[in-house]
Design a protein around this motif. Structure first.
Motif, PDB file in Angstrom:
ATOM      1  N   LEU A  55      14.542  -7.450  -3.379  1.00  0.00           N
ATOM      2  CA  LEU A  55      13.452  -7.935  -4.237  1.00  0.00           C
ATOM      3  C   LEU A  55      12.421  -8.698  -3.424  1.00  0.00           C
ATOM      4  O   LEU A  55      11.204  -8.530  -3.615  1.00  0.00           O
ATOM      5  N   PHE A  56      12.879  -9.553  -2.513  1.00  0.00           N
ATOM      6  CA  PHE A  56      11.936 -10.282  -1.666  1.00  0.00           C
ATOM      7  C   PHE A  56      11.150  -9.321  -0.783  1.00  0.00           C
ATOM      8  O   PHE A  56       9.950  -9.534  -0.524  1.00  0.00           O
ATOM      9  N   GLY A  57      11.802  -8.262  -0.315  1.00  0.00           N
ATOM     10  CA  GLY A  57      11.087  -7.257   0.456  1.00  0.00           C
ATOM     11  C   GLY A  57      10.026  -6.565  -0.364  1.00  0.00           C
ATOM     12  O   GLY A  57       8.921  -6.292   0.127  1.00  0.00           O
ATOM     13  N   ALA A  58      10.333  -6.270  -1.636  1.00  0.00           N
ATOM     14  CA  ALA A  58       9.347  -5.651  -2.520  1.00  0.00           C
ATOM     15  C   ALA A  58       8.167  -6.581  -2.762  1.00  0.00           C
ATOM     16  O   ALA A  58       7.000  -6.152  -2.743  1.00  0.00           O
ATOM     17  N   VAL A  59       8.444  -7.853  -2.994  1.00  0.00           N
ATOM     18  CA  VAL A  59       7.371  -8.818  -3.256  1.00  0.00           C
ATOM     19  C   VAL A  59       6.458  -8.947  -2.041  1.00  0.00           C
ATOM     20  O   VAL A  59       5.216  -8.885  -2.149  1.00  0.00           O
ATOM     21  N   GLY A  60       7.042  -9.106  -0.859  1.00  0.00           N
ATOM     22  CA  GLY A  60       6.229  -9.270   0.344  1.00  0.00           C
ATOM     23  C   GLY A  60       5.373  -8.050   0.640  1.00  0.00           C
ATOM     24  O   GLY A  60       4.168  -8.160   0.921  1.00  0.00           O
ATOM     25  N   ALA A  61       5.986  -6.867   0.556  1.00  0.00           N
ATOM     26  CA  ALA A  61       5.233  -5.646   0.854  1.00  0.00           C
ATOM     27  C   ALA A  61       4.137  -5.408  -0.174  1.00  0.00           C
ATOM     28  O   ALA A  61       3.007  -5.027   0.183  1.00  0.00           O
ATOM     29  N   ALA A  70      -3.374  -7.207  -1.511  1.00  0.00           N
ATOM     30  CA  ALA A  70      -4.520  -7.901  -0.912  1.00  0.00           C
ATOM     31  C   ALA A  70      -5.443  -6.921  -0.212  1.00  0.00           C
ATOM     32  O   ALA A  70      -6.682  -6.998  -0.328  1.00  0.00           O
ATOM     33  N   LEU A  71      -4.876  -5.961   0.497  1.00  0.00           N
ATOM     34  CA  LEU A  71      -5.702  -4.969   1.199  1.00  0.00           C
ATOM     35  C   LEU A  71      -6.427  -4.050   0.221  1.00  0.00           C
ATOM     36  O   LEU A  71      -7.618  -3.743   0.408  1.00  0.00           O
ATOM     37  N   CYS A  72      -5.711  -3.601  -0.805  1.00  0.00           N
ATOM     38  CA  CYS A  72      -6.327  -2.675  -1.763  1.00  0.00           C
ATOM     39  C   CYS A  72      -7.448  -3.348  -2.552  1.00  0.00           C
ATOM     40  O   CYS A  72      -8.525  -2.762  -2.747  1.00  0.00           O
ATOM     41  N   MET A  73      -7.215  -4.551  -3.019  1.00  0.00           N
ATOM     42  CA  MET A  73      -8.247  -5.239  -3.793  1.00  0.00           C
ATOM     43  C   MET A  73      -9.467  -5.560  -2.928  1.00  0.00           C
ATOM     44  O   MET A  73     -10.614  -5.558  -3.414  1.00  0.00           O
ATOM     45  N   TRP A  91      -9.160 -10.570  -2.149  1.00  0.00           N
ATOM     46  CA  TRP A  91      -7.817 -10.470  -1.575  1.00  0.00           C
ATOM     47  C   TRP A  91      -6.806 -11.308  -2.333  1.00  0.00           C
ATOM     48  O   TRP A  91      -5.646 -10.914  -2.488  1.00  0.00           O
ATOM     49  N   TRP A  92      -7.209 -12.493  -2.805  1.00  0.00           N
ATOM     50  CA  TRP A  92      -6.252 -13.346  -3.505  1.00  0.00           C
ATOM     51  C   TRP A  92      -5.836 -12.729  -4.841  1.00  0.00           C
ATOM     52  O   TRP A  92      -4.720 -12.953  -5.319  1.00  0.00           O
ATOM     53  N   GLN A  93      -6.747 -11.960  -5.455  1.00  0.00           N
ATOM     54  CA  GLN A  93      -6.371 -11.226  -6.657  1.00  0.00           C
ATOM     55  C   GLN A  93      -5.312 -10.171  -6.328  1.00  0.00           C
ATOM     56  O   GLN A  93      -4.410  -9.909  -7.126  1.00  0.00           O
ATOM     57  N   GLY A  94      -5.444  -9.588  -5.140  1.00  0.00           N
ATOM     58  CA  GLY A  94      -4.445  -8.604  -4.713  1.00  0.00           C
ATOM     59  C   GLY A  94      -3.069  -9.204  -4.520  1.00  0.00           C
ATOM     60  O   GLY A  94      -2.051  -8.557  -4.784  1.00  0.00           O
ATOM     61  N   LEU A  95      -3.034 -10.470  -4.076  1.00  0.00           N
ATOM     62  CA  LEU A  95      -1.732 -11.134  -3.948  1.00  0.00           C
ATOM     63  C   LEU A  95      -1.049 -11.263  -5.309  1.00  0.00           C
ATOM     64  O   LEU A  95       0.164 -10.983  -5.447  1.00  0.00           O
ATOM     65  N   LEU A  96      -1.814 -11.688  -6.308  1.00  0.00           N
ATOM     66  CA  LEU A  96      -1.248 -11.812  -7.656  1.00  0.00           C
ATOM     67  C   LEU A  96      -0.883 -10.449  -8.219  1.00  0.00           C
ATOM     68  O   LEU A  96       0.161 -10.283  -8.869  1.00  0.00           O
ATOM     69  N   LEU A  97      -1.726  -9.451  -7.965  1.00  0.00           N
ATOM     70  CA  LEU A  97      -1.437  -8.105  -8.450  1.00  0.00           C
ATOM     71  C   LEU A  97      -0.164  -7.553  -7.813  1.00  0.00           C
ATOM     72  O   LEU A  97       0.679  -6.955  -8.494  1.00  0.00           O
ATOM     73  N   GLY A  98      -0.023  -7.767  -6.509  1.00  0.00           N
ATOM     74  CA  GLY A  98       1.185  -7.291  -5.828  1.00  0.00           C
ATOM     75  C   GLY A  98       2.440  -7.975  -6.333  1.00  0.00           C
ATOM     76  O   GLY A  98       3.492  -7.335  -6.493  1.00  0.00           O
ATOM     77  N   LEU A  99       2.345  -9.286  -6.591  1.00  0.00           N
ATOM     78  CA  LEU A  99       3.494 -10.007  -7.130  1.00  0.00           C
ATOM     79  C   LEU A  99       3.901  -9.450  -8.490  1.00  0.00           C
ATOM     80  O   LEU A  99       5.093  -9.244  -8.769  1.00  0.00           O
ATOM     81  N   ALA A 100       2.911  -9.188  -9.342  1.00  0.00           N
ATOM     82  CA  ALA A 100       3.206  -8.639 -10.673  1.00  0.00           C
ATOM     83  C   ALA A 100       3.785  -7.236 -10.575  1.00  0.00           C
ATOM     84  O   ALA A 100       4.714  -6.880 -11.310  1.00  0.00           O
ATOM     85  N   VAL A 101       3.263  -6.426  -9.672  1.00  0.00           N
ATOM     86  CA  VAL A 101       3.762  -5.060  -9.519  1.00  0.00           C
ATOM     87  C   VAL A 101       5.213  -5.062  -9.027  1.00  0.00           C
ATOM     88  O   VAL A 101       6.049  -4.267  -9.502  1.00  0.00           O
ATOM     89  N   ALA A 102       5.526  -5.951  -8.083  1.00  0.00           N
ATOM     90  CA  ALA A 102       6.912  -6.018  -7.600  1.00  0.00           C
ATOM     91  C   ALA A 102       7.868  -6.355  -8.739  1.00  0.00           C
ATOM     92  O   ALA A 102       8.965  -5.779  -8.844  1.00  0.00           O
ATOM     93  N   GLY A 103       7.447  -7.272  -9.614  1.00  0.00           N
ATOM     94  CA  GLY A 103       8.304  -7.619 -10.747  1.00  0.00           C
ATOM     95  C   GLY A 103       8.435  -6.494 -11.752  1.00  0.00           C
ATOM     96  O   GLY A 103       9.545  -6.165 -12.202  1.00  0.00           O
ATOM     97  N   SER A 104       7.318  -5.856 -12.131  1.00  0.00           N
ATOM     98  CA  SER A 104       7.371  -4.790 -13.136  1.00  0.00           C
ATOM     99  C   SER A 104       8.091  -3.559 -12.601  1.00  0.00           C
ATOM    100  O   SER A 104       8.839  -2.890 -13.336  1.00  0.00           O
ATOM    101  N   ALA A 105       7.882  -3.229 -11.334  1.00  0.00           N
ATOM    102  CA  ALA A 105       8.573  -2.066 -10.757  1.00  0.00           C
ATOM    103  C   ALA A 105      10.079  -2.285 -10.720  1.00  0.00           C
ATOM    104  O   ALA A 105      10.868  -1.372 -11.010  1.00  0.00           O
ATOM    105  N   THR A 106      10.496  -3.506 -10.358  1.00  0.00           N
ATOM    106  CA  THR A 106      11.932  -3.802 -10.326  1.00  0.00           C
ATOM    107  C   THR A 106      12.532  -3.755 -11.721  1.00  0.00           C
ATOM    108  O   THR A 106      13.623  -3.187 -11.929  1.00  0.00           O
ATOM    109  N   LEU A 107      11.843  -4.326 -12.703  1.00  0.00           N
ATOM    110  CA  LEU A 107      12.339  -4.285 -14.078  1.00  0.00           C
ATOM    111  C   LEU A 107      12.384  -2.858 -14.608  1.00  0.00           C
ATOM    112  O   LEU A 107      13.311  -2.482 -15.335  1.00  0.00           O
ATOM    113  N   GLY A 108      11.387  -2.055 -14.252  1.00  0.00           N
ATOM    114  CA  GLY A 108      11.404  -0.660 -14.682  1.00  0.00           C
ATOM    115  C   GLY A 108      12.568   0.108 -14.091  1.00  0.00           C
ATOM    116  O   GLY A 108      13.218   0.906 -14.774  1.00  0.00           O
TER     117      GLY A 108
END
Length: 368
Positions: free
Chosen positions: A276-282, A288-291, A300-317
């Motif tokens: 999970l930590f690997g998913a969050v970091g990656a 950040a790069l995509c945004m 870029w800071w929006q990308g950090l929040l977006l990546g954090l949310a994606v790591a959580g939703s992908a893991t839950l899915g």
């Protein structure tokens, strides 16, 4: 003079009856003396007679003595336990090489092929990509309803689900969120009516599964079509796909290499906190790069929040579909994609992530 008037005999150690004339002492009678008297004779247990051990042949041939108790190494008495030979020391097992648990070559090949199909359809004609989403939805519904029928005897009607699911994706792309909501309601109603043509037994569980499938597969997939309606829709979809794939890959790579602490052992034993930590970091780095470079007006800071949310939703899915598969008693939803399983095994983390990415992008940069 009778015998009782006799004095002590000359053999002072004899304690038994005196023999009659012409007879010696009775055989077997004990003798009494200063070191051995009659009282001690009654309490002394005779020693057992041990058979004499035969000698080993001088020529070193086979032992010719008795078979029990006489062979060297055998017990001397019958009630002794013979000594068991010491077992030979077994060498420790060779360490097992850690494997990835699937055909990585096939998985990478299928992933590259799917990625090429997405890119070509996405940047050539957007409507073709909408068709790709609709086809994936129909195949995913077919896998889900087939497994429900096989494992749980639940018969969700596939025809209204497939038609309504494809229509839901198209309606979302053409008419926006309102069109998607209307199409979902009509699909659920079609499931209720279609099931009425069959006997009433099992009606409730069949339509319940049908409504669940309507929400789980086509409705969530419609948010990908909603991203596509923006002016930079292709870039938004690419961002969504990149973040989800990177989160899955980071979780898989870090969890496989360093994973020790189970995240949800009752649902998915392979998931670890390290993964999970690997998913969050990656995902945060990729976000950040995509945004910064793909999304118009993104930071870029929006990308950090977006990546954090994606790591959580992908893991839950992923955990959600693992819960379904564990309840069904299966490992994969299908076998259509070598190295991956079925379509639903690839959509598991994409489906719940689509509405999260769509909503955050609308929040950060607008609907475009």
């Amino acid at each position: 003079m009778n015998d009782s008037s006799w004095g002590a005999p000359s053999h002072a150690g004899y304690a038994g009856p005196w023999p009659t004339s012409g007879q010696g002492p009775v055989q077997g009678a004990a003798t009494a003396g200063p070191a051995y008297d009659a009282h001690e004779a009654q309490q002394t247990r005779p020693m057992p007679i041990v058979p004499e051990m035969p000698d080993r042949p001088a020529d070193g041939g086979d032992w010719a003595g008795p078979s029990d108790g006489a062979r060297p190494g055998a017990p001397l008495f019958r009630d002794e336990t013979p000594q068991e030979p010491m077992p030979a020391a077994t060498p420790p097992p060779a360490p097992q090489k850690k494997t990835a648990g699937r055909d990585l070559g096939a998985a990478i090949g299928v992933g590259v092929g799917l990625g090429a199909l997405v890119l070509v359809s996405l940047f050539v004609v957007k409507e073709v990509f909408v068709g790709v989403i609709a086809v994936a939805v129909v195949v995913g519904l077919w896998e889900l309803t087939t497994r429900l029928a096989e494992r749980k005897d639940i018969h969700a009607p596939l025809v209204p689900l497939a038609a309504g699911g494809a229509g839901m994706v198209v309606a979302g792309y053409v008419w926006g969120p309102e069109g998607a909501w209307v199409a979902m309601a009509l699909t659920a109603l079609a499931v209720l009516v279609w099931r009425m043509t069959a006997p009433p037994e099992g009606y409730l569980k069949d339509v319940t599964a049908g409504v669940f499938a309507t929400f789980y597969v086509p409705f969530l997939a419609t948010f990908v079509a909603l991203m596509l309606t923006a002016d930079d829709g292709a870039e938004r979809v690419i961002t969504f796909l990149i973040l989800t794939v990177v989160a899955d890959t980071g979780a898989y790579a870090v969890g496989w290499r360093f994973g020790k602490h189970k995240l949800a052992p009752r649902i998915s034993p392979g998931k670890t906190w390290e993964g999970l930590f690997g998913a969050v970091g990656a995902a945060m780095v990729a976000g950040a790069l995509c945004m910064q470079f793909l999304i118009d007006g993104g930071a870029w800071w929006q990308g950090l929040l977006l990546g954090l949310a994606v790591a959580g939703s992908a893991t839950l899915g992923d955990l959600g579909e693992s819960m379904i598969k564990r309840d069904l008693g299966i490992k994969d939803m299908g076998t259509l994609l070598p190295g991956h399983g079925g379509i639903m095994d690839r959509l598991d983390s994409l489906l719940p992530t689509a509405p999260v990415v769509w909503a955050l992008l609308v929040l950060f940069v607008g609907s475009g």
